[in-house]
Design an enzyme around this catalytic site. Sequence first.
Site, PDB file in Angstrom:
ATOM      1  N   ASP A 152       0.818  -1.212   0.000  1.00  0.00           N
ATOM      2  CA  ASP A 152       0.000   0.000   0.000  1.00  0.00           C
ATOM      3  C   ASP A 152       0.855   1.267   0.000  1.00  0.00           C
ATOM      4  OD1 ASP A 152      -2.769   1.277   0.621  1.00  0.00           O
ATOM      5  OD2 ASP A 152      -1.463   2.092   2.190  1.00  0.00           O
TER       6      ASP A 152
ATOM      7  N   GLU B 162       1.386  -0.709  -5.043  1.00  0.00           N
ATOM      8  CA  GLU B 162       0.428   0.353  -5.360  1.00  0.00           C
ATOM      9  C   GLU B 162       1.248   1.565  -5.786  1.00  0.00           C
ATOM     10  OE1 GLU B 162      -3.463   2.570  -3.443  1.00  0.00           O
ATOM     11  OE2 GLU B 162      -1.728   2.236  -2.163  1.00  0.00           O
TER      12      GLU B 162
END
Length: 554
Positions: A199, A256
């Site tokens: 993330d 990401e």
Amino acid sequence: MKKAWWKEAVVYQIYPRSFKDSNGDGIGDIQGIRTKLSYIKELGADVIWICPLYDSPNADNGYDIRDYQNILSEFGTMEDFDELLGDIHDLDMKLIMDLVVNHTSDEHPWFIESRSSIHSEKRDWYIWKDGKNGKTPNNWESIFGGPAWEYDQKTSQYYLHLFDKKQPDLNWENEKVRNAVYDMINWWLDKGIDGFRVDAITHIKKKEGFPDMPNPKGLDYVPSFPYHMNADGIMDLLTELKENTFSRYPIMTVGEANGVAAKEAADWAGEKNGIFSMIFQFEHLGLWDVEINESIDIVAFKRILTDWQDSLEGIGWNALFMENHDQPRSVSVWGDDGVYLKESAKALSAVYFLMKGTPFIYQGQELGMTNVAFPSIEDYDDVALKRLYETKTAKGTSHEDVMKIVWKKGRDNSRTPMQWNAGPYAGFSEAKPWIGINENYKWLNAEAQKNDKTSVYHFYKSLIKLRQTYDVFINGTYELILPEDQQIFAYLRKNESHTALIAANLTGTPALFRHSGLPLSSDALVLSNIETEPHKHMTSVLLKPYEARIYLWC
């Protein structure tokens, strides 16, 4: 290119809070996931990605982690997790988890110790600065809106939080921080998980000196992405991360990668020296940032996705997706969630799913689940949405106009409970769920679609079967055709044994597909979302609204 298990995989993403509740508290949990593994297996997916299960105060639904090596009690226990991991492996599937290491919760022991004193041994585990002229250290705006700095009265300094104030950023320049993160990552990999979705990883490097952003408009706080997104020097940090963790295990990693351009793709997801197995790029999602009633630019959509296909051809791998827990429902944005819901959901799936890369399906996407329109901002949970509402209304935007933005682009559109059946609470729970359910669950649900061979669900099953059966859909080259057509997205996949054509009309009006080099015949049509008339050696066909066809030649 080398073979790898994750290249042949199909990934199913679970947002645990909204997937399946097993104990009647209105919140999805690990045991609920266990009860639905057979559903995922039957669909045809081989990898499950689960959003954060870690212990968290839930300021940002689990992306604010209090303890990386414990499970949030609402979801279950570590014993429950171990059982889930065993079940997934017993079904010959794999599990990847979210890895959130740009920031922690402000309730994490590291931060509690860091903020306890300027002289704390962990003070520089986070980013602390003195104010400037009675104000924040610089004019950076948080990604969630408002200042990116929070004043701490105890020590009279500010800490940096690129996201919510309860998500202080870790100081990745500190070697002790990095080593602690590596130890935690390896602890999970030693437990036997099969990889991570990483993330917000493009934000771990901040511009040296933390200078003010240019501010010609005289804003209180300025969007600060250029100074903390894919900043100079980030590759040094990522290379060390990979060397100390990922490269030691036969795993799948997905970065990401917000802010990464196609020309940089090889550095991030190249087979030779790339950091990750693949990355999520968000360039095509920028096309969603349009006026509420404006249609999507299909030519730009094709160009962006093709740039990424071309940039990694022969050197790396793409992650293919249209939805996730941070985005609205694709059929409501790209397609038509009214008259042509079924057709447009299938057309969109055909277009993205059969490109070169690993396809991801977000829970409910395989049903064509749609955006939701709750009347009040109080009906929503997302911290970013609430901040948006406060900011917009404070500047004079009407409730009605702000809600139109929420209804189209809000993250909670994809976080409503999974629609399992037409029973109470959509079969998600026996109690009122933590967030409202889309009212269309009575007819749009998994049980109904499994019993309907023409459903979106069965179309996804067919796409997965095609990909499993024909290598051309995995390793074949990609070639865009009709790049300037404003209605049709069409491309070819080719290998030594097969050529495939994927053609879809992504509009609500008929579109003429014409290509003299591709004679189209019924006997080569392997999948379509609308019943077609018998045809032979056609060089042009009229595609109905949101019609998709897949042809395959030996």
